[in-house]
Design a protein around this motif. Structure first.
Motif, PDB file in Angstrom:
ATOM      1  N   LEU A 107       0.834  -1.189   0.000  1.00  0.00           N
ATOM      2  CA  LEU A 107       0.000   0.000   0.000  1.00  0.00           C
ATOM      3  C   LEU A 107       0.874   1.246   0.000  1.00  0.00           C
ATOM      4  CD1 LEU A 107      -3.072   0.634   0.124  1.00  0.00           C
ATOM      5  CD2 LEU A 107      -2.805   0.853   2.596  1.00  0.00           C
ATOM      6  N   PHE A 108       0.575   2.160  -0.937  1.00  0.00           N
ATOM      7  CA  PHE A 108       1.322   3.419  -1.014  1.00  0.00           C
ATOM      8  C   PHE A 108       0.409   4.517  -1.508  1.00  0.00           C
ATOM      9  CE2 PHE A 108       1.936   1.053  -4.933  1.00  0.00           C
ATOM     10  CZ  PHE A 108       1.781   1.994  -5.947  1.00  0.00           C
ATOM     11  N   ARG A 109       0.888   5.756  -1.485  1.00  0.00           N
ATOM     12  CA  ARG A 109       0.110   6.893  -1.964  1.00  0.00           C
ATOM     13  C   ARG A 109       0.712   7.427  -3.258  1.00  0.00           C
ATOM     14  NH1 ARG A 109      -3.781   8.323   1.464  1.00  0.00           N
ATOM     15  NH2 ARG A 109      -3.537   7.718   3.630  1.00  0.00           N
ATOM     16  N   ASP A 110      -0.180   7.811  -4.173  1.00  0.00           N
ATOM     17  CA  ASP A 110       0.282   8.469  -5.396  1.00  0.00           C
ATOM     18  C   ASP A 110       0.587   9.938  -5.079  1.00  0.00           C
ATOM     19  OD1 ASP A 110      -2.089  10.020  -5.588  1.00  0.00           O
ATOM     20  OD2 ASP A 110      -2.964   8.757  -7.135  1.00  0.00           O
ATOM     21  N   PRO A 111       1.089  10.717  -6.022  1.00  0.00           N
ATOM     22  CA  PRO A 111       1.448  12.108  -5.719  1.00  0.00           C
ATOM     23  C   PRO A 111       0.286  12.984  -5.239  1.00  0.00           C
ATOM     24  CG  PRO A 111       2.496  11.415  -7.746  1.00  0.00           C
ATOM     25  CD  PRO A 111       1.547  10.323  -7.359  1.00  0.00           C
ATOM     26  N   ASP A 112      -0.958  12.598  -5.529  1.00  0.00           N
ATOM     27  CA  ASP A 112      -2.117  13.346  -5.038  1.00  0.00           C
ATOM     28  C   ASP A 112      -2.612  12.831  -3.689  1.00  0.00           C
ATOM     29  OD1 ASP A 112      -2.083  14.958  -7.263  1.00  0.00           O
ATOM     30  OD2 ASP A 112      -4.033  14.335  -8.025  1.00  0.00           O
TER      31      ASP A 112
END
Length: 132
Positions: A107-112
């Protein structure tokens, strides 16, 4: 009825498309500077700019405001993908972890700030569920 697409509204279409192209290895198809699609065998991730929102309804969507949806991609080797994304992805939420339902998930976050889950089925039931 079939789910065919998820659309993400962003303030910077080119940046977000570049991120998903690099993360997935899939090239986007651009319709114009405000809209691109990354097509997979089962669904499409559409990325649209804020100028497209009024076409639906003013203020119907806001970029970088998601706290409830996770964009998920089935991958062959989540641990290998994690190694490839290290140094590129800036915000890992969890390293590859085997979940109680049988998927190994990253699980990770995109640039937004949108949550993204890359997962590989590892239990017999999960493997069977995603077999095609």
């Amino acid at each position: 009825m079939n789910l065919v697409s998820i659309r993400v509204i962003t303030g910077d279409v080119a940046r977000l498309v570049d991120f998903y192209e690099r993360a997935t290895g899939t090239r986007a198809n651009w319709s114009n500077q405000d809209f691109a699609e990354l097509r997979t065998a089962s669904a499409t991730l559409a990325i649209a700019g804020v100028r497209t929102v009024p076409l639906f309804a003013p203020d119907a969507a806001r970029p970088s405001d998601n706290r409830s949806v996770i964009i998920e991609f089935l991958v062959d080797d989540v641990d290998g993908v994690y190694e490839n994304l290290t140094g590129f992805v800036e915000d890992f939420v969890t390293k590859p972890t085997t979940m109680p339902w049988g998927n190994r998930s990253l699980l990770f976050r995109d640039p937004d700030g949108n949550l993204v889950n890359f997962f590989t089925p590892v239990s017999p039931d999960a493997v069977k569920k995603f077999a095609s």
